[in-house]
Structures are given as structure tokens and as C-alpha cells.
Design an enzyme around this catalytic site. Structure first.
Site, PDB file in Angstrom:
ATOM      1  N   ARG A 208      51.179 -95.777 -33.009  1.00  0.00           N
ATOM      2  CA  ARG A 208      50.948 -95.083 -31.730  1.00  0.00           C
ATOM      3  C   ARG A 208      49.710 -94.204 -31.798  1.00  0.00           C
ATOM      4  NH1 ARG A 208      56.358 -92.560 -29.295  1.00  0.00           N
ATOM      5  NH2 ARG A 208      54.746 -91.892 -27.872  1.00  0.00           N
TER       6      ARG A 208
ATOM      7  N   LYS B 158      43.309 -88.959 -30.000  1.00  0.00           N
ATOM      8  CA  LYS B 158      44.298 -89.645 -29.157  1.00  0.00           C
ATOM      9  C   LYS B 158      44.768 -88.736 -28.022  1.00  0.00           C
ATOM     10  CE  LYS B 158      48.575 -89.377 -30.001  1.00  0.00           C
ATOM     11  NZ  LYS B 158      49.941 -89.160 -29.577  1.00  0.00           N
ATOM     12  N   ASN B 159      45.092 -87.500 -28.343  1.00  0.00           N
ATOM     13  CA  ASN B 159      45.677 -86.638 -27.307  1.00  0.00           C
ATOM     14  C   ASN B 159      44.650 -86.223 -26.249  1.00  0.00           C
ATOM     15  OD1 ASN B 159      48.192 -86.893 -28.389  1.00  0.00           O
ATOM     16  ND2 ASN B 159      48.185 -84.918 -29.457  1.00  0.00           N
TER      17      ASN B 159
ATOM     18  N   ARG C 118      61.536 -80.882 -25.528  1.00  0.00           N
ATOM     19  CA  ARG C 118      60.321 -81.169 -24.769  1.00  0.00           C
ATOM     20  C   ARG C 118      60.501 -81.050 -23.249  1.00  0.00           C
ATOM     21  NH1 ARG C 118      56.913 -85.526 -28.259  1.00  0.00           N
ATOM     22  NH2 ARG C 118      55.254 -84.147 -27.617  1.00  0.00           N
TER      23      ARG C 118
ATOM     24  N   ASP D  98      51.609 -80.856 -35.484  1.00  0.00           N
ATOM     25  CA  ASP D  98      51.378 -82.274 -35.791  1.00  0.00           C
ATOM     26  C   ASP D  98      50.912 -82.491 -37.237  1.00  0.00           C
ATOM     27  OD1 ASP D  98      52.175 -82.918 -33.272  1.00  0.00           O
ATOM     28  OD2 ASP D  98      50.217 -83.572 -32.542  1.00  0.00           O
TER      29      ASP D  98
ATOM     30  N   CYS E 150      57.623 -88.975 -28.901  1.00  0.00           N
ATOM     31  CA  CYS E 150      58.402 -88.836 -30.129  1.00  0.00           C
ATOM     32  C   CYS E 150      59.583 -87.908 -29.909  1.00  0.00           C
ATOM     33  CB  CYS E 150      57.519 -88.300 -31.246  1.00  0.00           C
ATOM     34  SG  CYS E 150      56.421 -89.543 -31.931  1.00  0.00           S
TER      35      CYS E 150
END
Ligand code: UD1
Length: 437
Positions: A398, A22-23, A122, A306, A117
Site C-alpha cells: 500500500r 504517499k500521504n 480513527r 508511522d 489500516c
């Protein structure tokens, strides 16, 4: 309200294929708009974050087609370089990649500040520092828009103060269409940084050193179309590895790059699992109760943040006391209260969780606080005695494609339901399954 209902206690067994990362896909789909020709991207996971970034590039004028579930063809020739500010863009972290892509291509970008998230502050100061070093003027304007523009982008020598995946990728994108050479020191080394660099190189960029902490970029005039297949998702693979271990199962995780999973594998072996690797799969067998170990999250090749919630779930069931230290994000232990409801013995002190392993969790009603913690709670529920309900599953969706379906194929009793009636039917089917074996 949509939620998962889960009956725990079945060891997972069988084979599960892993989707594209995904990333990596978020960065690559954004970078694809830098060419004025069709770019074909394969092995894109079908998850809601990806649909959001695709929606964003379509909204700014890229032509997008979707010939099959995992392939997108993007042509950035028709882009109107207008401010990018939609609900979809604000929802996902990866939309900040549009700043690097648009700034590189048009020397100007206005993009809504990233969401994602809520796992910590961040900040994006390192992204901004990089763009400024390349000659851009950057300001964060109300209402939460980042505006970056430059007469000319010019290569530069940039030292990153913190190792940041997002900033490294964003600076690579802008720098590959700058004049002259850029050097990024203290760059992130994550597999998706390498994948993004390989993708851009296949479009004609000249990027060397991705995967090390010094990346060198020679600017080119323009990028051309390409066909590219995204690497497998390291975190999805790790999640299934840890689910196998927590349920004392025997699962072969296929379509992976075992090298990307090395530190996840090492922790499983330390805790007493058997892990066998082949060219593109890993098999995890957990035949006995695991033993405690300590973990600290770090940039790649260290233990990924993660995977921190998932390993805490595992260690919550291991013999002895484990310490889990989170060194990347400040707010990543929100799932601990949920696990405590299930009988876990864990407490958080600052950036550390102290975990006394228990024999078993018991089922409970749970709320996913974010994407990875949500997946971790599902693992806890699958290993628990009795029934659990997991709410706020939009977080899980997601980043995980067909999560309950994949778990079900491994023998798990899990269903996505939206009413009491659907839940009753699901529970009946779980009970029948247990009776029929
Ligand atoms: C990416 C991943 C996310 C993962 C994280 C760390 C995406 C879309 N998300 O997030 O799943 O958890 O990497 O592996 O790929 N920082 C700053 N200033 C900045 C940028 C970052 O101080 O300008 C700090 C962050 O607060 C954090 C650390 O650097 O403490 C790492 O963040 P970063 O690697 O940038 O994470 P993301 O790219 O947001």
C-alpha cells in the site's frame, strides 16, 4: 499465497532513492479534481493506495492520464457529483479527502467512510466539525456514507480539538473555495500538509501559515490547472534509515529533505549511529551495537507514529531497556507478538512497549498486521539470523514502492514469491550469493 522470503544477517550497504510521499500524493490527487483544467502531478509513488485514489477520481468522471510511472494528469472538468462509494474508496484512508475536495468545488459531497489500516478508532469528528463551521450540513448516513452539503461555504474561525493531519487537509480544501477568510488553529504541521497547501496555492488558492499551527485561508472563486512535483516520502526514508541501522549497515538515502527527517536522525544518533546529512541525502552508518533510548510518538515535528514499529524493531536489538510510548493511535503494537516469535523481549502495557534489547532476532514466519508494522517486520527479518517468511504483504505494498527490489539493491536477501517452487529457487539464490560474496 504471495509473501516475502528473507534470509537475514547481511548488513545493508549502498544507495537508495526515495519515492514521492504517499500521504501527500493522496491529498494532492484528490485536490486536483477541484480545477476544471489539466493538473500535472509528478513524483507520485507507484503504490496500491495511490492506484485506489486514482481509480476513485476516475470513477466520478475526472479524466486521468498516466504519461509515465510517476506522473498523473488529472482534469476535473467532467466530474459527475454522484455518491462516491466503491470498494477502492472504502479501502483507503485517504479517500476522505474527496469530501473536502467535492464539498469545496460543488458545495456537496457524498463519500463512503474511510478504511485504511486498523490501528485504532480513527474518528472523523474534527473533519465534520470543520465542514460544519464552514456552513455545511453533515450527516453520516447508512451504509457508512458521509453526506455534506451547503448553500454556500463561508470562511470561519476553527479551533481543532486534536491535531489531525486529515482534518487539517480536508478543511483547507473546502475552505479555499469558501467565501471569505478561514483561520484553522491547532492545525497539523506535517510536511504533507505544507505540500498540499503549496500545491493548492499553485492552483490559485491563497493559503498562508501551513507548517505552523495557525493556517489562514482567503477563499477564491475557482482554482486553475498547474504542474507540481510531490515531496519525498519522510516515512519511506525513515524506514530505510532504520533498516540500515538494524542490519548494522552503511546506507545513503537519496532524494530526501533532511529537515523532515530531523527527529528520526536525532533518535539514531542518540542510539549510537553515525548520521551525515547533505543537501538531499542522509547517510546512516551503524558500526556497533546500538544503545537503548526512549521514544514517544507525537504530531510533527515530534516522532511520527508511522515510524513507531520500525524504531521498536531497532530498540529490540539495542543494549539495555527502552520505552516506546504511542500517543496517537490506540492499536499500534500488534507487531509485538510477531517480534516475540523472533526472540524479542518486549511487552506492551497500555500505550507503552517495554523493550529489553537482545543480541539478535531469529528468523520466523510472520504476518504483517498493517502497513508500517509490516515494513518493520521486514527490517527485523533482514537483521535476524536465518530465514523468515512475511505474509500479508499487500499491506506493505500500500505504501512502499518496489520495497523488496530496493532492499535487494542494498545487498539484502529478499524475494517476493508465490509458490514453494519459487521459494526454493529464491533460497538457493540467497545461498549462492552468500557463497560468492
Ligand atoms: C494521517 C496519515 C497516517 C498517520 C497519521 C498521523 C494519511 C492518509 N494518513 O492519518 O499515516 O499515521 O496521519 O500522523 O495521511 N482524530 C480524531 N478526530 C478526527 C481526526 C483524528 O480524534 O476527526 C485523532 C485520531 O484518532 C488520532 C489523531 O487524531 O488519534 C491523529 O489522527 P490524524 O492526524 O487525523 O491521522 P490521519 O489523517 O487519519
Amino acid at each position: 499465497m504471495e509473501h516475502y522470503v528473507i534470509k537475514g544477517g547481511t548488513p545493508l550497504s549502498g544507495e537508495v532513492p526515495i519515492a514521492g510521499a504517499k500521504n501527500a500524493a493522496l491529498a494532492i490527487l484528490a485536490a486536483a479534481i477541484m480545477a476544471d483544467e489539466p493538473v500535472t502531478i509528478e513524483n507520485v509513488p507507484d503504490v496500491s493506495d495511490i492506484r485506489a485514489i486514482v481509480g476513485a477520481v476516475e470513477e466520478i468522471g475526472a479524466a486521468v492520464s498516466h504519461p509515465d510511472r510517476h506522473t498523473y494528469v488529472i482534469n476535473g472538468a467532467g466530474i459527475r457529483n454522484e455518491p462516491v462509494d466503491t470498494e477502492a474508496v472504502r479501502k483507503i484512508r485517504g479517500s476522505y479527502y474527496l469530501i473536502g475536495a467535492l464539498l469545496g468545488k460543488y458545495k456537496q459531497a457524498t463519500v463512503a467512510l474511510p478504511g485504511g489500516c486498523n490501528i485504532g478508532l480513527r474518528p472523523i469528528d474534527q473533519h465534520i466539525k470543520g465542514f460544519r463551521a464552514l456552513g455545511a450540513t453533515v450527516r453520516v448516513a447508512p451504509p457508512g456514507l458521509v453526506e455534506a452539503k451547503a448553500e454556500n461555504l463561508v470562511g470561519s474561525h476553527i479551533y481543532m480539538d486534536v491535531v489531525s493531519v486529515g482534518a487539517t487537509i480536508n478543511i483547507i480544501m473546502a475552505a479555499c473555495l469558501a467565501k471569505g477568510n478561514t483561520i484553522i488553529e491547532n492545525a497539523a504541521k506535517e510536511p504533507h500538509v505544507v505540500d498540499l497547501a503549496n500545491f493548492l496555492n499553485s492552483m490559485g488558492a491563497r493559503i498562508r501559515g501551513a507548517g505552523t499551527d495557525v493556517i489562514r485561508i482567503r477563499g477564491v472563486e475557482h482554482l486553475h490547472g498547474t504542474e507540481y512535483s510531490i515531496i519525498p516520502d519522510q516515512i519511506e526514508a525513515g524506514t530505510f534509515m532504520y533498516a540500515a541501522a538494524a542490519t548494522r549497515g552503511d546506507v545513503t538515502i537519496t532524494n530526501v529533505i533532511p529537515k523532515h527527517l530531523e527527529c528520526l536522525t536525532a533518535k539514531l544518533i542518540e542510539a549510537g549511529c553515525e548520521v551525515t546529512e547533505s543537501d538531499d541525502s542522509v547517510r546512516v552508518v551503524a558500526s556497533k551495537r546500538l544503545t537503548h533510548t526512549n521514544v514517544k510518538t507525537l504530531p510533527y515535528p515530534g516522532f511520527p507514529t508511522d515510524m513507531q514499529p520500525q524504531i521498536s524493531v531497532l530498540l529490540g536489538l539495542a543494549k539495555g531497556t527502552s520505552i516506546v510510548t504511542e500517543s496517537i493511535f490506540e492499536n499500534r503494537f500488534k507487531y509485538v507478538d510477531e517480534l516475540v516469535k523472533m526472540g524479542a523481549q518486549m511487552r506492551v502495557e497500555g500505550n507503552t512497549a517495554i523493550i529489553e534489547g537482545v543480541e539478535r532476532y531469529t528468523g520466523a514466519n510472520l504476518r504483517a498486521p498493517d502497513l508500517r508494522a509490516g515494513a518493520a517486520l521486514v527490517i527485523a527479518a533482514l537483521s535476524a539470523q536465518g530465514y523468515s517468511e512475511v505474509y500479508d504483504i499487500h499491506y506493505i505494498e500500500r505504501g512502499y514502492e518496489d520495497f523488496p527490489e530496493k532492499m535487494r539493491r542494498l545487498g539484502a536477501c529478499i524475494a517476493k514469491v508465490d509458490s514453494a517452487e519459487e521459494e526454493r529457487k529464491a533460497v538457493n539464490s540467497f545461498n549462492l550469493k552468500v557463497v560468492n560474496g
